[in-house]
Design a protein around this motif. Structure first.
Motif, PDB file in Angstrom:
ATOM      1  N   ILE A 190       7.458   6.485  14.003  1.00 45.87           N
ATOM      2  CA  ILE A 190       6.750   5.254  13.601  1.00 45.87           C
ATOM      3  C   ILE A 190       5.911   5.514  12.360  1.00 45.87           C
ATOM      4  CG2 ILE A 190       4.981   3.590  14.303  1.00 45.87           C
ATOM      5  CD1 ILE A 190       5.977   4.013  17.211  1.00 45.87           C
ATOM      6  N   ARG A 191       5.191   6.641  12.355  1.00 52.85           N
ATOM      7  CA  ARG A 191       4.327   6.958  11.214  1.00 52.85           C
ATOM      8  C   ARG A 191       5.149   7.096   9.930  1.00 52.85           C
ATOM      9  NH1 ARG A 191       2.023  10.932  13.232  1.00 52.85           N
ATOM     10  NH2 ARG A 191       0.013   9.992  13.806  1.00 52.85           N
ATOM     11  N   LYS A 192       6.305   7.740  10.025  1.00 52.56           N
ATOM     12  CA  LYS A 192       7.128   8.005   8.845  1.00 52.56           C
ATOM     13  C   LYS A 192       7.749   6.725   8.291  1.00 52.56           C
ATOM     14  CE  LYS A 192      11.204  10.579   7.313  1.00 52.56           C
ATOM     15  NZ  LYS A 192      12.363  11.402   7.756  1.00 52.56           N
ATOM     16  N   ASN A 193       8.208   5.841   9.163  1.00 49.57           N
ATOM     17  CA  ASN A 193       8.979   4.685   8.712  1.00 49.57           C
ATOM     18  C   ASN A 193       8.202   3.373   8.666  1.00 49.57           C
ATOM     19  OD1 ASN A 193      11.657   5.860   8.271  1.00 49.57           O
ATOM     20  ND2 ASN A 193      11.558   6.333  10.448  1.00 49.57           N
ATOM     21  N   ALA A 194       7.010   3.355   9.242  1.00 44.85           N
ATOM     22  CA  ALA A 194       6.152   2.163   9.126  1.00 44.85           C
ATOM     23  C   ALA A 194       4.892   2.602   8.387  1.00 44.85           C
ATOM     24  CB  ALA A 194       5.851   1.577  10.506  1.00 44.85           C
TER      25      ALA A 194
ATOM     26  N   SER B 241       0.837  -1.188   0.000  1.00 44.30           N
ATOM     27  CA  SER B 241       0.000   0.000   0.000  1.00 44.30           C
ATOM     28  C   SER B 241       0.884   1.256   0.000  1.00 44.30           C
ATOM     29  CB  SER B 241      -0.883  -0.034   1.243  1.00 44.30           C
ATOM     30  OG  SER B 241      -1.521   1.192   1.444  1.00 44.30           O
ATOM     31  N   PRO B 242       0.481   2.332  -0.707  1.00 46.01           N
ATOM     32  CA  PRO B 242       1.341   3.520  -0.796  1.00 46.01           C
ATOM     33  C   PRO B 242       1.479   4.313   0.500  1.00 46.01           C
ATOM     34  CG  PRO B 242      -0.738   3.924  -1.914  1.00 46.01           C
ATOM     35  CD  PRO B 242      -0.731   2.471  -1.534  1.00 46.01           C
ATOM     36  N   ASP B 243       0.692   3.970   1.539  1.00 39.33           N
ATOM     37  CA  ASP B 243       0.888   4.678   2.808  1.00 39.33           C
ATOM     38  C   ASP B 243       1.992   4.057   3.658  1.00 39.33           C
ATOM     39  OD1 ASP B 243      -0.414   2.383   3.612  1.00 39.33           O
ATOM     40  OD2 ASP B 243      -1.982   3.387   4.750  1.00 39.33           O
ATOM     41  N   PHE B 244       2.627   2.984   3.159  1.00 34.58           N
ATOM     42  CA  PHE B 244       3.785   2.430   3.852  1.00 34.58           C
ATOM     43  C   PHE B 244       4.934   3.424   3.808  1.00 34.58           C
ATOM     44  CE2 PHE B 244       1.732  -1.513   4.168  1.00 34.58           C
ATOM     45  CZ  PHE B 244       2.521  -2.413   4.880  1.00 34.58           C
ATOM     46  N   GLY B 245       5.646   3.526   4.922  1.00 34.08           N
ATOM     47  CA  GLY B 245       6.858   4.337   4.952  1.00 34.08           C
ATOM     48  C   GLY B 245       7.989   3.646   4.208  1.00 34.08           C
ATOM     49  N   PHE B 246       9.057   4.398   3.973  1.00 27.14           N
ATOM     50  CA  PHE B 246      10.189   3.862   3.206  1.00 27.14           C
ATOM     51  C   PHE B 246      10.717   2.565   3.813  1.00 27.14           C
ATOM     52  CE2 PHE B 246      14.889   3.704   3.033  1.00 27.14           C
ATOM     53  CZ  PHE B 246      15.033   3.355   1.699  1.00 27.14           C
ATOM     54  N   GLN B 247      10.912   2.534   5.132  1.00 28.41           N
ATOM     55  CA  GLN B 247      11.479   1.344   5.742  1.00 28.41           C
ATOM     56  C   GLN B 247      10.545   0.151   5.630  1.00 28.41           C
ATOM     57  OE1 GLN B 247      14.738   1.254   6.870  1.00 28.41           O
ATOM     58  NE2 GLN B 247      14.277  -0.930   6.695  1.00 28.41           N
ATOM     59  N   GLY B 248       9.239   0.417   5.754  1.00 27.85           N
ATOM     60  CA  GLY B 248       8.266  -0.654   5.612  1.00 27.85           C
ATOM     61  C   GLY B 248       8.315  -1.279   4.227  1.00 27.85           C
ATOM     62  N   VAL B 249       8.502  -0.441   3.201  1.00 26.53           N
ATOM     63  CA  VAL B 249       8.618  -0.952   1.831  1.00 26.53           C
ATOM     64  C   VAL B 249       9.925  -1.724   1.662  1.00 26.53           C
ATOM     65  CG1 VAL B 249       8.683  -0.345  -0.617  1.00 26.53           C
ATOM     66  CG2 VAL B 249       7.228   0.945   0.941  1.00 26.53           C
ATOM     67  N   MET B 250      11.006  -1.182   2.184  1.00 28.99           N
ATOM     68  CA  MET B 250      12.306  -1.836   2.052  1.00 28.99           C
ATOM     69  C   MET B 250      12.330  -3.184   2.768  1.00 28.99           C
ATOM     70  SD  MET B 250      14.271  -0.303   0.039  1.00 28.99           S
ATOM     71  CE  MET B 250      15.681  -1.335   0.434  1.00 28.99           C
ATOM     72  N   ASP B 251      11.662  -3.259   3.922  1.00 30.17           N
ATOM     73  CA  ASP B 251      11.605  -4.536   4.649  1.00 30.17           C
ATOM     74  C   ASP B 251      10.941  -5.627   3.807  1.00 30.17           C
ATOM     75  OD1 ASP B 251      12.828  -3.444   6.833  1.00 30.17           O
ATOM     76  OD2 ASP B 251      11.005  -3.230   8.036  1.00 30.17           O
TER      77      ASP B 251
ATOM     78  N   ILE C 283      13.394   4.237  -2.924  1.00 34.41           N
ATOM     79  CA  ILE C 283      13.324   2.786  -3.120  1.00 34.41           C
ATOM     80  C   ILE C 283      14.243   2.352  -4.257  1.00 34.41           C
ATOM     81  CG2 ILE C 283      11.804   0.890  -3.840  1.00 34.41           C
ATOM     82  CD1 ILE C 283       9.490   2.545  -2.458  1.00 34.41           C
ATOM     83  N   THR C 284      14.186   3.065  -5.381  1.00 39.09           N
ATOM     84  CA  THR C 284      15.004   2.670  -6.536  1.00 39.09           C
ATOM     85  C   THR C 284      16.492   2.852  -6.250  1.00 39.09           C
ATOM     86  OG1 THR C 284      14.680   4.870  -7.515  1.00 39.09           O
ATOM     87  CG2 THR C 284      13.212   3.115  -8.236  1.00 39.09           C
ATOM     88  N   LYS C 285      16.836   3.847  -5.434  1.00 38.75           N
ATOM     89  CA  LYS C 285      18.248   4.019  -5.064  1.00 38.75           C
ATOM     90  C   LYS C 285      18.729   2.879  -4.159  1.00 38.75           C
ATOM     91  CE  LYS C 285      18.176   9.070  -5.359  1.00 38.75           C
ATOM     92  NZ  LYS C 285      17.970  10.323  -4.575  1.00 38.75           N
ATOM     93  N   SER C 286      17.810   2.337  -3.377  1.00 35.13           N
ATOM     94  CA  SER C 286      18.186   1.318  -2.388  1.00 35.13           C
ATOM     95  C   SER C 286      18.053  -0.106  -2.903  1.00 35.13           C
ATOM     96  CB  SER C 286      17.315   1.483  -1.136  1.00 35.13           C
ATOM     97  OG  SER C 286      17.454   2.785  -0.604  1.00 35.13           O
ATOM     98  N   ILE C 287      17.322  -0.301  -4.011  1.00 39.33           N
ATOM     99  CA  ILE C 287      17.180  -1.648  -4.590  1.00 39.33           C
ATOM    100  C   ILE C 287      17.717  -1.582  -6.027  1.00 39.33           C
ATOM    101  CG2 ILE C 287      15.627  -3.575  -5.083  1.00 39.33           C
ATOM    102  CD1 ILE C 287      13.631  -2.413  -3.126  1.00 39.33           C
ATOM    103  N   PRO C 288      19.019  -1.833  -6.208  1.00 33.06           N
ATOM    104  CA  PRO C 288      19.609  -1.688  -7.547  1.00 33.06           C
ATOM    105  C   PRO C 288      19.028  -2.654  -8.577  1.00 33.06           C
ATOM    106  CG  PRO C 288      21.171  -2.692  -5.996  1.00 33.06           C
ATOM    107  CD  PRO C 288      20.011  -2.205  -5.195  1.00 33.06           C
ATOM    108  N   GLU C 289      18.404  -3.746  -8.110  1.00 35.70           N
ATOM    109  CA  GLU C 289      17.834  -4.726  -9.037  1.00 35.70           C
ATOM    110  C   GLU C 289      16.624  -4.181  -9.806  1.00 35.70           C
ATOM    111  OE1 GLU C 289      20.118  -6.800  -5.925  1.00 35.70           O
ATOM    112  OE2 GLU C 289      18.519  -5.282  -5.863  1.00 35.70           O
TER     113      GLU C 289
END
Length: 650
Positions: free
Chosen positions: A586-590, A170-180, A212-218
């Motif tokens: 928590i709101r920002k990263n989850a 979901s697009p309301d996930f924070g950056f860390q939540g997506v990266m996890d 996200i694209t900077k952190s996932i080179p694949e």
């Protein structure tokens, strides 16, 4: 004797798919079943016959038939379903290609958008051609960081037509939540909307997409779907292209549906992250398909004439479940935004406007609608509505009565329960059966579900652990990056070797229904959204002021509220500023759903001797229950700190 709130008329019962299927069983196997309990008992005692008949009744499209229904049925973990079969999930969902409406999309304040089955097939064909041209093949991951909109479904179908694996957040996930999540599965292509709307406000997604694209080179290609604005700036995003520029230009393309084994991976779902980063649960195409067809056709009584809606994001398994309705040829209604904007009855207005026949939502939504004073029966014409489905958390007795009093008197209210783990349900609706207050109507056909007492014996009319004692097709095929299946076995087969243990506290009732009392493990479930404690710990314990923390779910106001206990560094006090900083972090990263309703300072956190936080023990203490097995604790005296805390009684 408990009286039902509703039961179907003889005429209605006669016309259901469940009755039609029962007739087929009677004819094929020389039975004389007339009641659901008889059919259920047969289905779990004759598992191979049941699933073979479900394959036939669901009209599964396959280029090669199966050799056998199942291998190793007696070995639950090692069972293999429908070996020899070759099929494609997307081909089954795109079997209808006419001008009937396939999907309707409603954004918060936007006009509805529609797409026919013919137009959907064309869109998927063009997307699939483009994905192939960009090197996407069998087993590659394609991810969606998307609102619940038509393009999300089309992207999933295009990926699965090739044999790629789809995963969405979901697009309301924070950056860390997506990266996890996406960081573990390393998608080759990412679909993302430029933003999303909630409660009348627009939120930009492109900054997170860039991170996200900077952190996932694949990630080689990012396909941006314009939603909150038509011409977003893609300058900061590596490999970004607008959807219109990505889509193949040819019209009238035929989709090359890659034919794959029954257990070929289709979806990657995510556990709640209770003990670390979320586990990546891989579900097979065939198991997902046949289980969803069973639940939609038989338990939901869905047909081509129906219009089905579920209030969900595309990060929740109910999205995957809803989308499978395309295989039945029904019209699927997608919604994105706040369910109470621009008015408290917004979703019931949508139900009226689109003549929705099956309305799905969460228990929390129904409770909130009652609190808002929404009375759909008085304000909206819901004549076509025949069923309301509710899941996410147990539906309260008050909410059962609210539905029949203030929404509609004549409908089947089906509380359903299963999970991400099985991408389907253990207990759900029965269009032929009565509805009892506080109960789920039945256990699902082919699902040998029991409540186990402390001695591991099945009980009826008593609380116990939810287990499934026989194999079923929608078990995960594996966990991603799970060497020797250690995580998989530990998640479901550690408590009762060889038997699926789900982590729900339940009761099988005398009349064949089920009552759910919530999670028996440490997973939080506020508003029906599963939240892992570890996702909160990672944000809180990275803060220099916090020495340690513990989070639990407190039963409150017919729901669960998240309570965070913090042990602070010496000389630090829990000020309003620090509370605000914790919540913002928590709101920002989850996600906003992870933010605790109560944050309470505590002087000690209880641990087991081998170093695990004892969330369940603390949960028992704050609910006034006894804590067994204190000998396993390194500091059992710490539990006394959690008794009678004033902040938890308001």
């Amino acid at each position: 004797m408990k009286q039902p709130l509703w039961k179907p008329s003889p005429e209605r019962k006669e016309q259901t798919n469940m009755t039609d299927f029962m007739r087929l069983v009677n004819d094929r196997f020389g039975k004389n079943f007339s009641e659901y309990d008889e059919l259920y008992a047969w289905s779990v005692e004759n598992i191979e016959d049941f699933w073979a008949l479900m394959w036939e009744y669901g009209g599964i499209v396959a280029s090669k038939p199966y050799d056998r229904v199942v291998d190793n049925l007696d070995d639950m973990f090692n069972s293999e379903w429908f070996p020899g079969a070759r099929l494609n999930f997307a081909e089954n969902l795109l079997r209808f290609r006419d001008d009937r409406t396939a999907m309707v999309f409603k954004g918060e304040a936007d006009e509805q958008r529609r797409i026919s089955y013919r137009e959907l097939y064309d869109m998927v064909a063009r997307l699939a051609k483009s994905l192939r041209e960009h090197g996407v093949g069998i087993g590659d991951r394609v991810a969606g960081f998307m609102p619940n909109m038509i393009e999300t479904v089309a992207a999933m179908l295009a990926a699965s037509s090739i044999g790629a694996i789809w995963s969405s957040c979901s697009p309301d996930f924070g950056f860390q939540g997506v990266m996890d999540r996406f960081g573990q599965i390393q998608p080759k292509v990412l679909f993302a909307a430029n933003g999303y709307s909630y409660n009348g406000k627009k939120f930009d997604s492109l900054e997170k997409v860039s991170e996200i694209t900077k952190s996932i080179p694949e990630v080689e290609k990012v396909v941006i779907v314009p939603y909150t604005e038509s011409n977003p700036d893609l300058g900061g995003i590596r490999g970004a292209v607008m959807l219109d520029d990505f889509l193949a230009k040819e019209q009238g393309l035929e989709i090359e549906f890659t034919q794959l084994p029954f257990e070929h991976p289709l979806y990657i779902m995510y556990s709640s992250g209770t003990t670390g980063v979320p586990k990546c649960i891989v579900h097979g195409a065939g198991g997902t398909l046949i289980q969803h067809l069973k639940e939609l056709i038989l338990h939901t009584d869905l047909s081509r004439e129906d219009t089905i809606f579920y209030f969900t994001t595309c990060g929740w398994m109910m999205w995957n479940w809803l989308v499978s309705s395309l295989a039945v040829g029904a019209t699927v209604v997608l919604f994105d935004g706040s369910p109470f904007y621009p008015e408290p009855g917004a979703l019931f207005k949508l139900a009226m406007d689109e003549e929705i026949t099956v309305f799905g939502t969460s228990a929390k939504y129904i409770s909130a609608a009652e609190q808002f004073g929404v009375k759909p029966r008085e304000n909206y014409d819901l004549e076509p509505l025949k069923a309301i489905l509710s899941t996410g958390s147990p539906l309260s007795v008050d909410s059962f009565h609210y539905v029949y009093r203030d929404i509609k008197e004549d409908l089947c209210l089906s509380s359903i329960s299963g999970g991400t783990d099985i991408i389907s349900c253990f207990a759900l609706g029965n269009p032929n059966g009565p509805v009892y207050s506080g109960e789920l109507q039945c256990r699902g056909l082919g699902m040998k579900v029991e409540a186990y007492d402390l001695e591991g014996k099945p009980v009826v009319g008593e609380k116990g652990e939810l287990v499934c004692t026989a194999a079923f097709p929608s078990m995960p095929i594996y966990f991603w990056n799970d060497e020797d299946d250690k995580k998989y076995l530990g998640a479901y087969f550690e408590t009762y070797p060889g038997i699926w243990h789900h982590g729900d506290y339940v009761e099988v009732t005398e009349n064949g229904g089920m009552i759910f009392y919530g999670r028996s493990d440490a997973t939080l479930n506020p508003g029906g959204v599963r939240i892992g404690t570890a996702e909160i710990y990672r944000q809180v314990e990275a803060m220099p002021q916090v020495a340690d923390s513990l989070v639990v779910g407190q039963e409150w106001d017919n729901d669960v509220r998240v309570v965070l206990f913090v042990k602070l560094e010496d000389g630090t006090e829990l000020s309003e500023d620090l509370i605000k900083e914790i919540k913002t972090n928590i709101r920002k990263n989850a996600t906003p759903r992870h933010v605790p309703e109560r944050i309470i300072q505590i002087t000690d956190i209880p641990y087991t001797i081998n170093g695990k936080k004892v969330e369940i023990a603390v949960k028992r203490v704050i609910h006034g229950e006894d804590v067994p097995n204190k000998d396993a604790l390194a500091n059992p005296e710490a539990l006394d700190l959690y008794k009678d805390i004033p902040e938890l009684s308001a």
